[in-house]
Design a protein around this motif. Structure first.
Motif, PDB file in Angstrom:
ATOM      1  N   GLY A   1      -5.389 -10.607 -12.025  1.00 41.04           N
ATOM      2  CA  GLY A   1      -5.128  -9.288 -12.072  1.00 41.04           C
ATOM      3  C   GLY A   1      -3.922  -8.756 -12.659  1.00 41.04           C
ATOM      4  N   LEU A   2      -2.691  -9.233 -12.443  1.00 34.47           N
ATOM      5  CA  LEU A   2      -1.425  -8.635 -12.866  1.00 34.47           C
ATOM      6  C   LEU A   2      -1.449  -8.591 -14.391  1.00 34.47           C
ATOM      7  CD1 LEU A   2       1.213 -10.463 -10.379  1.00 34.47           C
ATOM      8  CD2 LEU A   2       0.111  -8.175 -10.354  1.00 34.47           C
ATOM      9  N   PRO A   3      -1.421  -9.591 -15.158  1.00 23.04           N
ATOM     10  CA  PRO A   3      -1.857  -9.264 -16.532  1.00 23.04           C
ATOM     11  C   PRO A   3      -2.645  -8.369 -16.978  1.00 23.04           C
ATOM     12  CG  PRO A   3      -2.342 -11.719 -16.045  1.00 23.04           C
ATOM     13  CD  PRO A   3      -2.044 -10.995 -14.786  1.00 23.04           C
ATOM     14  N   VAL A   4      -3.802  -8.509 -16.500  1.00 27.79           N
ATOM     15  CA  VAL A   4      -5.059  -7.504 -17.018  1.00 27.79           C
ATOM     16  C   VAL A   4      -4.647  -6.216 -16.591  1.00 27.79           C
ATOM     17  CG1 VAL A   4      -7.346  -7.056 -16.707  1.00 27.79           C
ATOM     18  CG2 VAL A   4      -6.797  -9.416 -16.852  1.00 27.79           C
ATOM     19  N   SER A   5      -3.635  -5.727 -15.677  1.00 29.87           N
ATOM     20  CA  SER A   5      -3.600  -4.650 -14.920  1.00 29.87           C
ATOM     21  C   SER A   5      -2.648  -3.793 -16.363  1.00 29.87           C
ATOM     22  CB  SER A   5      -2.957  -4.476 -13.973  1.00 29.87           C
ATOM     23  OG  SER A   5      -3.354  -5.070 -12.925  1.00 29.87           O
TER      24      SER A   5
ATOM     25  N   MET B   1       0.724  -1.165   0.037  1.00 30.98           N
ATOM     26  CA  MET B   1      -0.025  -0.069  -0.029  1.00 30.98           C
ATOM     27  C   MET B   1       0.905   1.476   0.079  1.00 30.98           C
ATOM     28  SD  MET B   1      -2.927  -0.912  -0.267  1.00 30.98           S
ATOM     29  CE  MET B   1      -3.553   0.874  -0.543  1.00 30.98           C
ATOM     30  N   LEU B   2       1.907   1.143   0.612  1.00 28.43           N
ATOM     31  CA  LEU B   2       3.017   2.293   0.598  1.00 28.43           C
ATOM     32  C   LEU B   2       3.466   2.565  -0.828  1.00 28.43           C
ATOM     33  CD1 LEU B   2       4.705   4.466   1.886  1.00 28.43           C
ATOM     34  CD2 LEU B   2       6.426   2.558   2.291  1.00 28.43           C
ATOM     35  N   LEU B   3       3.752   1.434  -1.574  1.00 26.37           N
ATOM     36  CA  LEU B   3       4.152   1.664  -2.887  1.00 26.37           C
ATOM     37  C   LEU B   3       3.178   2.074  -3.673  1.00 26.37           C
ATOM     38  CD1 LEU B   3       6.605   1.413  -4.737  1.00 26.37           C
ATOM     39  CD2 LEU B   3       6.259  -1.297  -4.979  1.00 26.37           C
ATOM     40  N   TRP B   4       1.774   1.620  -3.427  1.00 27.93           N
ATOM     41  CA  TRP B   4       0.826   1.723  -4.343  1.00 27.93           C
ATOM     42  C   TRP B   4       0.271   3.164  -4.084  1.00 27.93           C
ATOM     43  CZ3 TRP B   4      -4.029   3.744  -3.003  1.00 27.93           C
ATOM     44  CH2 TRP B   4      -5.217   3.732  -3.990  1.00 27.93           C
TER      45      TRP B   4
ATOM     46  N   GLN C   1      -0.663   1.422 -14.712  1.00 25.75           N
ATOM     47  CA  GLN C   1      -0.788   0.060 -14.718  1.00 25.75           C
ATOM     48  C   GLN C   1      -0.306  -0.327 -13.558  1.00 25.75           C
ATOM     49  OE1 GLN C   1       0.859  -0.225 -18.391  1.00 25.75           O
ATOM     50  NE2 GLN C   1      -1.170  -0.216 -19.681  1.00 25.75           N
ATOM     51  N   LEU C   2       0.595  -0.152 -13.082  1.00 29.65           N
ATOM     52  CA  LEU C   2       1.696  -0.601 -11.989  1.00 29.65           C
ATOM     53  C   LEU C   2       0.768  -0.510 -10.808  1.00 29.65           C
ATOM     54  CD1 LEU C   2       4.154  -1.992 -10.969  1.00 29.65           C
ATOM     55  CD2 LEU C   2       5.175   0.100 -10.618  1.00 29.65           C
ATOM     56  N   CYS C   3       0.028   0.468 -10.547  1.00 27.74           N
ATOM     57  CA  CYS C   3      -0.820   0.677  -9.586  1.00 27.74           C
ATOM     58  C   CYS C   3      -1.888  -0.215  -9.172  1.00 27.74           C
ATOM     59  CB  CYS C   3      -1.476   2.110  -9.534  1.00 27.74           C
ATOM     60  SG  CYS C   3      -0.535   3.499  -8.887  1.00 27.74           S
ATOM     61  N   SER C   4      -2.676  -0.594 -10.525  1.00 27.78           N
ATOM     62  CA  SER C   4      -3.406  -1.564 -10.855  1.00 27.78           C
ATOM     63  C   SER C   4      -3.024  -2.873 -10.308  1.00 27.78           C
ATOM     64  CB  SER C   4      -4.139  -1.853 -12.115  1.00 27.78           C
ATOM     65  OG  SER C   4      -4.803  -0.468 -12.266  1.00 27.78           O
ATOM     66  N   ALA C   5      -1.805  -3.477 -10.683  1.00 31.67           N
ATOM     67  CA  ALA C   5      -1.317  -4.540 -10.490  1.00 31.67           C
ATOM     68  C   ALA C   5      -1.089  -4.657  -8.787  1.00 31.67           C
ATOM     69  CB  ALA C   5       0.097  -4.608 -11.045  1.00 31.67           C
ATOM     70  N   LEU C   6      -0.539  -3.386  -8.362  1.00 32.84           N
ATOM     71  CA  LEU C   6      -0.184  -3.491  -6.868  1.00 32.84           C
ATOM     72  C   LEU C   6      -1.284  -3.657  -6.130  1.00 32.84           C
ATOM     73  CD1 LEU C   6       2.529  -0.624  -6.644  1.00 32.84           C
ATOM     74  CD2 LEU C   6       2.987  -3.075  -6.188  1.00 32.84           C
ATOM     75  N   ALA C   7      -2.556  -2.952  -6.504  1.00 31.29           N
ATOM     76  CA  ALA C   7      -3.750  -3.149  -5.505  1.00 31.29           C
ATOM     77  C   ALA C   7      -4.042  -4.647  -5.558  1.00 31.29           C
ATOM     78  CB  ALA C   7      -4.695  -2.626  -6.526  1.00 31.29           C
ATOM     79  N   CYS C   8      -3.787  -5.478  -6.669  1.00 32.29           N
ATOM     80  CA  CYS C   8      -4.166  -7.125  -6.658  1.00 32.29           C
ATOM     81  C   CYS C   8      -3.232  -7.741  -5.524  1.00 32.29           C
ATOM     82  CB  CYS C   8      -4.022  -7.625  -8.182  1.00 32.29           C
ATOM     83  SG  CYS C   8      -5.299  -6.797  -9.302  1.00 32.29           S
ATOM     84  N   LEU C   9      -1.868  -7.391  -5.632  1.00 31.91           N
ATOM     85  CA  LEU C   9      -0.985  -7.897  -4.993  1.00 31.91           C
ATOM     86  C   LEU C   9      -1.520  -7.481  -3.491  1.00 31.91           C
ATOM     87  CD1 LEU C   9       2.470  -7.539  -6.847  1.00 31.91           C
ATOM     88  CD2 LEU C   9       1.197  -9.703  -6.424  1.00 31.91           C
TER      89      LEU C   9
ATOM     90  N   VAL D   1      -9.969 -19.985   0.200  1.00 28.36           N
ATOM     91  CA  VAL D   1     -10.045 -18.555   0.468  1.00 28.36           C
ATOM     92  C   VAL D   1      -8.656 -17.906  -0.065  1.00 28.36           C
ATOM     93  CG1 VAL D   1      -9.959 -16.376   1.748  1.00 28.36           C
ATOM     94  CG2 VAL D   1     -11.750 -18.240   1.951  1.00 28.36           C
ATOM     95  N   LEU D   2      -7.602 -18.758   0.487  1.00 27.52           N
ATOM     96  CA  LEU D   2      -6.253 -18.235   0.176  1.00 27.52           C
ATOM     97  C   LEU D   2      -5.976 -18.687  -1.467  1.00 27.52           C
ATOM     98  CD1 LEU D   2      -4.227 -19.530   3.086  1.00 27.52           C
ATOM     99  CD2 LEU D   2      -4.780 -17.357   2.581  1.00 27.52           C
ATOM    100  N   THR D   3      -6.605 -19.585  -1.950  1.00 26.77           N
ATOM    101  CA  THR D   3      -6.491 -19.952  -3.445  1.00 26.77           C
ATOM    102  C   THR D   3      -7.107 -18.921  -4.037  1.00 26.77           C
ATOM    103  OG1 THR D   3      -6.254 -22.240  -3.053  1.00 26.77           O
ATOM    104  CG2 THR D   3      -6.944 -21.538  -5.077  1.00 26.77           C
ATOM    105  N   LEU D   4      -8.319 -18.356  -3.883  1.00 28.21           N
ATOM    106  CA  LEU D   4      -9.062 -17.379  -4.296  1.00 28.21           C
ATOM    107  C   LEU D   4      -8.399 -16.093  -4.491  1.00 28.21           C
ATOM    108  CD1 LEU D   4     -11.655 -16.751  -5.778  1.00 28.21           C
ATOM    109  CD2 LEU D   4     -12.776 -16.089  -3.622  1.00 28.21           C
ATOM    110  N   ALA D   5      -7.630 -15.852  -3.390  1.00 27.03           N
ATOM    111  CA  ALA D   5      -6.910 -14.455  -3.441  1.00 27.03           C
ATOM    112  C   ALA D   5      -5.570 -14.652  -4.386  1.00 27.03           C
ATOM    113  CB  ALA D   5      -6.346 -14.312  -1.975  1.00 27.03           C
ATOM    114  N   THR D   6      -5.085 -15.909  -4.356  1.00 22.54           N
ATOM    115  CA  THR D   6      -3.696 -16.082  -5.216  1.00 22.54           C
ATOM    116  C   THR D   6      -4.376 -15.831  -6.797  1.00 22.54           C
ATOM    117  OG1 THR D   6      -2.948 -17.402  -3.732  1.00 22.54           O
ATOM    118  CG2 THR D   6      -1.967 -17.576  -5.884  1.00 22.54           C
TER     119      THR D   6
END
Length: 588
Positions: A282-286, A212-215, A237-245, A271-276
């Protein structure tokens, strides 16, 4: 370092007051890309020629690989804006942006930015500012020309006065700077906490707050102060990727903080699988620039919301089972995560002096990080207190195991453990010591005549007398039955026989119920008396307790054999005891 929860609440109140102050700024005219007249064209070699026709109906199509033109009418602006207007653009996913200011006298003024070069137009708070030169002729229109704009639905434009623009920029800079500083503190604190506690939860929490600091740094464009070449679409775009991470890290943080007994393992893994998957998808779509960007963003938004609902369900389930960690997360985690999961993908509002929900995300993340850090600190402090209490209880139990329950003096085990280091010093020639064994005379007669309760009282009375003599150079113990021991060291050991004689006289002088006889208070029973016999043995180098005790016990046996109520000293280095007078004189 401990962060009090009261501090978190205070900071939250300050942030809330500051943000509420931004809900009612000076008047501003707000536009969305879909609200304006538009035109599309192939990417022109020159932006001097404006489109001949703008359509004010429908929405622009096929502009992502070409040019999109938007026209903002400026004839009817309020006087405070029309005199010195400033255009704020809150979207940077494009290759190039040209802003042309058209005046009623036909003159034009143009300013441009492109990927990697925002020059002096970028402002803290994720916005670009364009200010036309002041002219006598009124401003008629503002034409924006975008090359390869990713989405006109996410585009936000604001017209304000220049003074208001400067005020907004300053306010946003203060808010963003404060929130990023708090996130930095939270990141470092949770990282240190992860190392000290060796737990997954603070490690994932540190990853979340660091993300979140980087975002927040990239979204607010603060990073352009150091790396101006990152201006533009890539940073967005990097912001969107960081949001997913960040959401993935937050999910792992929340789930790993809950005990495995509070949520079924299959649910945790799901739940952990869904988050992964959120990050993997989300990363490629960003980083997609063309195609159904809005649709893909909506899909990711739905996927993230499903993840959040799943985590919320786990937290609610664990909360109902009494999990304090689940309660802390539920109160501090839900709000910033929902904001974050929607801010980059579901469009933006115009609140908070142009900061939009992204600014709220930074504040919420900072508050959440500090809140959970405070909760973790309290948990850590409680665990440390419990650990310290357990260690004290363990030490107390060990001490009690080495004490005689009736007299509270050390028992044989505790006595041996205490004197072994002293005997080792004697072996090395750095210390002198002597063992005094004493036994109550005719103790069986006392028990048989007055009862065992009285016998116990007599033992306690003698123990009090010995305990009063205890210090660093005198260690007392009840070895068993009516047998007691004293180990003297240092100068006292050289006077062992005299000390034993003094104790013998004090005990013999005790009278029932008399508190002044050296601390030996016998039960107030007429005719009750107590005397003791002593066996004294100086310690010699290399001697262990067993040998020392055997010689002192032989001396005690001789004292008993010779008539009791006396002191006998064993000869050093010889098992055969001899009378104390052969070692040193004792007066009286």
């Amino acid at each position: 370092m401990r962060i009090p929860r009261a501090l978190c609440v205070t900071l939250l109140a300050v942030f809330g007051a500051a943000l509420l102050a931004g809900l009612s700024p000076a008047w501003a005219q707000v536009f969305n890309g879909a609200d304006l007249c538009h035109a599309t064209s192939p990417q022109p070699k020159s932006t001097d020629a404006l489109p001949a026709h703008f359509s004010c109906e429908g929405t622009p199509q096929a502009y992502q690989d070409s040019s999109l033109w938007l026209r903002i009418p400026a004839r009817d602006l309020p006087a405070d804006i029309a005199e010195e207007p400033a255009l704020l653009v809150h979207y940077s996913r494009f290759d190039r942006l040209d802003v042309t200011f058209l005046y009623t006298d036909g003159t034009r003024a143009r300013e441009s930015v492109r990927n990697g070069d925002f020059a002096g137009h970028w402002r803290i708070g994720g916005q670009l500012e364009f200010a036309p030169p002041v002219r006598t002729a009124p401003l008629q229109d503002i034409v924006l020309h975008f090359n390869r704009l990713a989405s006109q639905d996410m585009l936000r434009l604001r017209l304000v006065g220049r003074d208001e623009a400067a005020s907004r920029t300053t306010t946003l800079a203060l808010w963003v700077g404060g929130a990023l500083t708090l996130l930095l503190i939270g990141t470092l604190y949770n990282a240190v906490l992860a190392v000290s506690l060796r737990r997954q939860f603070p490690l994932w929490q540190a990853a979340w707050s660091g993300g979140m600091l980087l975002w927040g740094t990239i979204w607010s464009q603060a990073h352009l102060m150091l790396v101006p070449g990152l201006a533009g679409a890539f940073s967005a775009q990097l912001c969107s990727a960081l949001a997913c991470l960040a959401i993935t890290c937050a999910t792992f943080s929340a789930i790993t903080s809950i005990g495995s007994h509070d949520v079924p393992r299959i649910v945790r893994r799901t739940v952990l699988t869904l988050a992964t998957l959120c990050s993997l998808f989300g990363l490629p779509v960003s980083f997609i620039r063309t195609g159904p960007v809005d649709l893909l963003a909506a899909i990711i938004g739905v996927l993230l919301m499903l993840t959040m609902l799943s985590v919320g369900g786990c937290l609610a389930f664990a909360w109902r089972k009494g999990s304090a960690e689940a309660r802390n997360f539920a109160t501090a985690w839900i709000f910033p995560i929902i904001l974050l999961s929607t801010a980059d993908f579901v469009g933006s509002s115009t609140l908070f002096r142009g900061g939009g929900p992204q600014l709220m995300v930074i504040f919420a993340a900072a508050w959440q990080t500090l809140w959970l850090a405070a909760a973790a600190s309290r948990t850590h402090a409680r665990l440390r207190q419990e650990h310290a209490a357990a260690r004290r209880a363990e030490a107390q139990a060990r001490e009690l195991a080495r004490r005689d329950p009736l007299t509270s003096l050390r028992n044989r085990r505790g006595f041996i453990e205490m004197i072994e280091p002293i005997l080792a010093e004697v072996t090395h020639g750095r210390e002198v010591a002597a063992l005094l064994l004493l036994d109550i005379d005719f103790f069986k007669h006392i028990n048989d005549t007055y009862g065992h309760d009285t016998g116990d009282d007599v033992l306690v009375a003698l123990a009090r007398t010995l305990a009063a003599r205890e210090n660093a150079r005198c260690i007392a113990a009840r070895l068993g039955g009516e047998e007691f021991a004293l180990l003297l060291s240092g100068p006292a050991a050289l006077r062992a026989a005299m000390i034993a004689e003094d104790l013998r006289r004090t005990i013999a002088a005790a009278r029932p119920g008399d508190p002044d006889a050296g601390g030996t208070v016998l039960p107030p029973i007429p005719g009750l008396a107590m005397t003791v016999s002593f066996g004294v043995c100086p310690a010699i180098p290399g001697e262990v307790f067993r040998d020392l005790y055997r010689k002192a016990d032989a001396a005690l046996y001789r004292a008993k054999h010779e008539g009791r109520d006396r002191v006998v000293v064993a000869a050093p280095g010889n098992d055969a005891p001899r009378d104390r007078g052969q070692l040193e004189p004792v007066s009286g």
